[in-house]
Scaffold this motif. Structure first.
Motif, PDB file in Angstrom:
ATOM      1  N   LEU A 145      26.098  31.589  28.089  1.00  0.00           N
ATOM      2  CA  LEU A 145      27.010  31.010  26.991  1.00  0.00           C
ATOM      3  C   LEU A 145      28.339  31.441  27.426  1.00  0.00           C
ATOM      4  CD1 LEU A 145      25.209  31.868  23.707  1.00  0.00           C
ATOM      5  CD2 LEU A 145      25.696  29.700  24.756  1.00  0.00           C
ATOM      6  N   VAL A 146      28.533  32.153  28.779  1.00  0.00           N
ATOM      7  CA  VAL A 146      29.784  32.471  29.147  1.00  0.00           C
ATOM      8  C   VAL A 146      30.494  30.903  29.414  1.00  0.00           C
ATOM      9  CG1 VAL A 146      31.167  33.620  30.720  1.00  0.00           C
ATOM     10  CG2 VAL A 146      29.194  34.879  29.718  1.00  0.00           C
ATOM     11  N   PRO A 147      31.881  30.734  28.870  1.00  0.00           N
ATOM     12  CA  PRO A 147      32.410  29.467  29.144  1.00  0.00           C
ATOM     13  C   PRO A 147      32.355  29.446  30.660  1.00  0.00           C
ATOM     14  CG  PRO A 147      33.454  30.602  27.460  1.00  0.00           C
ATOM     15  CD  PRO A 147      32.457  31.516  27.971  1.00  0.00           C
ATOM     16  N   GLY A 148      32.238  28.092  30.907  1.00  0.00           N
ATOM     17  CA  GLY A 148      32.050  27.794  32.293  1.00  0.00           C
ATOM     18  C   GLY A 148      31.266  27.984  33.417  1.00  0.00           C
ATOM     19  N   MET A 149      30.278  28.976  32.890  1.00  0.00           N
ATOM     20  CA  MET A 149      29.209  29.322  33.803  1.00  0.00           C
ATOM     21  C   MET A 149      28.386  28.191  34.380  1.00  0.00           C
ATOM     22  SD  MET A 149      29.191  32.226  34.897  1.00  0.00           S
ATOM     23  CE  MET A 149      30.184  33.731  34.558  1.00  0.00           C
ATOM     24  N   GLU A 150      27.981  27.183  33.471  1.00  0.00           N
ATOM     25  CA  GLU A 150      27.054  26.423  33.689  1.00  0.00           C
ATOM     26  C   GLU A 150      27.967  25.138  34.321  1.00  0.00           C
ATOM     27  OE1 GLU A 150      24.441  25.614  30.332  1.00  0.00           O
ATOM     28  OE2 GLU A 150      23.202  27.226  31.241  1.00  0.00           O
ATOM     29  N   SER A 151      29.190  25.126  34.314  1.00  0.00           N
ATOM     30  CA  SER A 151      29.852  24.153  34.860  1.00  0.00           C
ATOM     31  C   SER A 151      30.122  24.354  36.338  1.00  0.00           C
ATOM     32  CB  SER A 151      31.514  24.091  34.384  1.00  0.00           C
ATOM     33  OG  SER A 151      31.357  24.238  32.943  1.00  0.00           O
ATOM     34  N   ILE A 152      29.850  25.274  37.069  1.00  0.00           N
ATOM     35  CA  ILE A 152      30.017  25.487  38.429  1.00  0.00           C
ATOM     36  C   ILE A 152      28.985  24.783  39.169  1.00  0.00           C
ATOM     37  CG2 ILE A 152      30.108  27.182  40.308  1.00  0.00           C
ATOM     38  CD1 ILE A 152      30.893  29.188  38.178  1.00  0.00           C
ATOM     39  N   HIS A 153      29.305  23.805  40.003  1.00  0.00           N
ATOM     40  CA  HIS A 153      28.450  22.904  40.595  1.00  0.00           C
ATOM     41  C   HIS A 153      28.353  23.190  42.086  1.00  0.00           C
ATOM     42  CE1 HIS A 153      27.709  21.221  36.804  1.00  0.00           C
ATOM     43  NE2 HIS A 153      26.793  20.504  37.358  1.00  0.00           N
ATOM     44  N   LEU A 154      27.347  23.237  42.743  1.00  0.00           N
ATOM     45  CA  LEU A 154      27.214  23.346  44.294  1.00  0.00           C
ATOM     46  C   LEU A 154      26.101  22.413  44.577  1.00  0.00           C
ATOM     47  CD1 LEU A 154      26.948  27.069  45.261  1.00  0.00           C
ATOM     48  CD2 LEU A 154      28.697  25.471  46.048  1.00  0.00           C
ATOM     49  N   ASP A 155      26.613  21.531  45.535  1.00  0.00           N
ATOM     50  CA  ASP A 155      25.493  20.551  45.992  1.00  0.00           C
ATOM     51  C   ASP A 155      25.141  19.716  45.047  1.00  0.00           C
ATOM     52  OD1 ASP A 155      24.783  19.785  48.428  1.00  0.00           O
ATOM     53  OD2 ASP A 155      23.363  21.348  48.553  1.00  0.00           O
ATOM     54  N   GLY A 156      25.876  19.468  43.968  1.00  0.00           N
ATOM     55  CA  GLY A 156      25.498  18.536  42.812  1.00  0.00           C
ATOM     56  C   GLY A 156      24.715  19.082  41.808  1.00  0.00           C
ATOM     57  N   ALA A 157      24.315  20.566  42.121  1.00  0.00           N
ATOM     58  CA  ALA A 157      23.546  21.247  40.949  1.00  0.00           C
ATOM     59  C   ALA A 157      24.265  22.531  40.269  1.00  0.00           C
ATOM     60  CB  ALA A 157      22.107  21.744  41.557  1.00  0.00           C
ATOM     61  N   PRO A 158      24.093  22.942  39.230  1.00  0.00           N
ATOM     62  CA  PRO A 158      24.545  23.873  38.677  1.00  0.00           C
ATOM     63  C   PRO A 158      24.387  25.098  39.376  1.00  0.00           C
ATOM     64  CG  PRO A 158      23.494  22.921  37.019  1.00  0.00           C
ATOM     65  CD  PRO A 158      23.275  22.128  37.921  1.00  0.00           C
ATOM     66  N   LEU A 159      25.212  26.170  39.643  1.00  0.00           N
ATOM     67  CA  LEU A 159      25.060  27.255  40.202  1.00  0.00           C
ATOM     68  C   LEU A 159      24.269  28.245  39.206  1.00  0.00           C
ATOM     69  CD1 LEU A 159      25.393  28.905  42.787  1.00  0.00           C
ATOM     70  CD2 LEU A 159      27.723  29.859  41.950  1.00  0.00           C
ATOM     71  N   PHE A 160      24.708  28.341  38.004  1.00  0.00           N
ATOM     72  CA  PHE A 160      23.833  28.931  36.992  1.00  0.00           C
ATOM     73  C   PHE A 160      23.181  28.232  35.943  1.00  0.00           C
ATOM     74  CE2 PHE A 160      27.556  31.690  38.571  1.00  0.00           C
ATOM     75  CZ  PHE A 160      26.751  32.826  39.309  1.00  0.00           C
ATOM     76  N   ARG A 161      22.318  28.698  35.615  1.00  0.00           N
ATOM     77  CA  ARG A 161      21.572  27.933  34.316  1.00  0.00           C
ATOM     78  C   ARG A 161      20.618  28.985  33.649  1.00  0.00           C
ATOM     79  NH1 ARG A 161      16.993  23.166  35.127  1.00  0.00           N
ATOM     80  NH2 ARG A 161      15.591  23.809  33.405  1.00  0.00           N
ATOM     81  N   ASN A 162      20.897  29.050  32.353  1.00  0.00           N
ATOM     82  CA  ASN A 162      19.665  29.956  31.596  1.00  0.00           C
ATOM     83  C   ASN A 162      18.388  30.046  32.252  1.00  0.00           C
ATOM     84  OD1 ASN A 162      18.579  31.136  29.347  1.00  0.00           O
ATOM     85  ND2 ASN A 162      19.428  30.040  27.938  1.00  0.00           N
ATOM     86  N   ALA A 163      18.167  31.198  32.586  1.00  0.00           N
ATOM     87  CA  ALA A 163      16.925  31.450  33.117  1.00  0.00           C
ATOM     88  C   ALA A 163      15.664  31.121  32.256  1.00  0.00           C
ATOM     89  CB  ALA A 163      16.654  32.663  33.769  1.00  0.00           C
TER      90      ALA A 163
END
Lengths: 307, 165
Positions: A145-163
């Protein structure tokens, strides 16, 4: 002079804030992608959110490396939790202060909760697993829920995602919970614990009576023997089904929450998603409580002495 | 679209969780539990110590009160005894003084008596001498002086009323 209407604000100010909020909702809805579809025209660039395309399997942000984004998030959670506890316990004093009081507060609240349910002695068995499950789940949920966390994309996939939204994580936790509960059952009751599942004693006794001529006693015992054996089989099923229910409860709630938030951001980019963020924070906590609490409950049931 | 079940990921997550479990147990739960136990032990100790101190104080108070009471009683006894001794001494002194006075009076009386006797004797002797002288003068040496004296002595002896007993 305007009266105080609530939240320490004057009525006029409160009305202005509410109107401004509504205006932002309307503007962001009309200017957003969905609004553009309804009213025609192009969506305004700041409201143009990509249509959500939720993926159930975890994505791989690094091409060619079998590390998923949920793994990375889990590791971040692990680092954060370990760091918190390490920092809090590094220089412990009898009179606590700073981080030490934080970790001691967490510990004591959890400890009281578990001791209330399981008693002092068993609480020491259950504590590490139950509390770690709770902390892991809630940290995963809140980290996403930390804003922006799920917006970081690498290689077309988000870097972080709620485990918790990766089914492998709830499944792993469910398996840990299951194994721990059965282990505690055997630890508390020894070999007698197996009778919870394979209860053919009464049935055998009834059969012996039947064949030694005590027909009446044997027949009445036969029925209760069958019932006891059947209850044992039901018990096996229920313990196995727990793994599934644990897994899908957490996975389903977290995934649904993530998708719901994505959709709300897509439809109304401003104001409304904040409400869903708050709800998600609450649900993350609740799911963690449920996972830890149910593990505790099943553990208590497994170690409870039979009369 | 599958659920994303994947053995490698599952095992990875399981291992991650177990590592977290181990880390938190050794970095968090154990030291915190130790600290909390230590703290409650310390609190228990302090409470016990406070209780012991209070008890000690209570005992000391009782002992002191006892001592004060004893001291007071002793003091009173000493005063009573002193008063008694004083009275006795006073009585004795008075008695002694009385006796001494009596002795002095007695002695004075005896001395007085003695002196009076002495005076009477002297007077008598003088009287005798004077009488003899006078008689001698009168009868002019007719009588032997010695004989005469004896005669008068005899008479005086017979009528010795002047000499007090």
């Amino acid at each position: 002079m305007a009266k105080k209407a609530g939240c320490g604000l004057s009525l006029n100010l409160l009305v202005i804030i509410i109107l401004a909020g509504l205006a932002l909702v309307v503007i962001s809805f009309v200017g957003g992608t969905v609004g553009a579809m309804i009213f025609g025209g192009e969506p305004m660039s700041i409201f143009a959110v990509h249509a959500p395309a939720p993926e159930l399997p975890a994505e791989h942000p690094f091409a060619g490396i079998p590390i998923t984004n949920t793994m990375i998030t889990a590791w971040v959670s692990i680092l954060a939790l370990t760091g918190l506890f390490f920092a809090g316990t590094r220089k412990m004093k009898v009179v606590p202060g700073g981080l030490q009081s934080v970790v001691e507060f967490i510990f004591e609240v959890a400890s009281n909760f578990i001791e209330d349910a399981a008693g002092k002695e068993k609480a020491r068995w259950f504590f590490p697993v139950v509390v770690t499950i709770f902390l892991f789940v809630v940290t995963n949920a809140w980290f996403s829920l930390v804003p922006g966390m799920e917006s970081i994309h690498l290689d077309g996939a988000p870097l972080f995602r709620n485990a918790n939204t990766d089914i492998n994580v709830p499944l792993a936790l469910a398996l840990v919970s299951f194994i721990a509960v059965e282990y505690w059952g055997f630890k508390a009751k020894g070999g007698a614990y197996i009778k919870t599942f394979l209860n053919f004693g009464a049935l055998g006794n009834a059969l012996v009576k039947l064949f030694t001529g005590k027909i009446k006693a044997g027949l009445s015992g036969l029925f209760s023997g069958f019932v006891a054996a059947f209850v044992g089989i039901l018990e096996i099923l229920s313990h196995l089904i727990r793994i599934l229910s644990f897994t899908f409860r957490l996975f389903g709630n977290m995934t649904a929450g993530a998708i719901l938030t994505m959709i709300m951001i897509f439809i109304v980019p401003w104001v409304i998603p904040s409400i869903f963020y708050g709800l998600e924070a609450f649900f993350g906590f609740v799911q963690a409580m449920i996972f830890g609490g149910l593990t505790l409950g099943f553990a208590c049931a497994a170690v409870m002495p039979e009369e | 679209m599958g659920l994303g079940l994947d053995l490698a990921t599952f095992v990875g997550q399981l291992v991650s969780f177990l590592i977290l479990l181990g880390l938190l147990t050794f970095v968090g739960y154990k030291p915190i539990r130790k600290m909390l136990d230590q703290r409650s032990e310390k609190i228990r100790e302090s409470m016990e110590q406070a209780e012991a101190t209070r008890q000690e104080y209570e005992n000391a108070k009782v002992a002191v009160q006892e001592q004060i009471k004893k001291g007071r009683e002793e003091g009173q006894a000493i005063i009573a005894q002193a008063t008694q001794t004083g009275n006795r001494l006073k009585e004795e002194a008075r008695e002694e003084a009385r006796k001494e006075a009596q002795v002095i009076v007695e002695r004075a009386r005896v001395e007085l008596q003695h002196e009076r006797d002495q005076i009477v004797d002297d007077l008598r002797r003088e009287f005798v001498d004077t009488a003899i002288l006078a008689a001698g003068k009168v009868i002019s040496e007719t009588l032997d002086k010695k004989k005469h004296r004896e005669l008068i002595e005899e008479v005086l002896q017979e009528s010795a009323t002047l000499r007090g007993k």
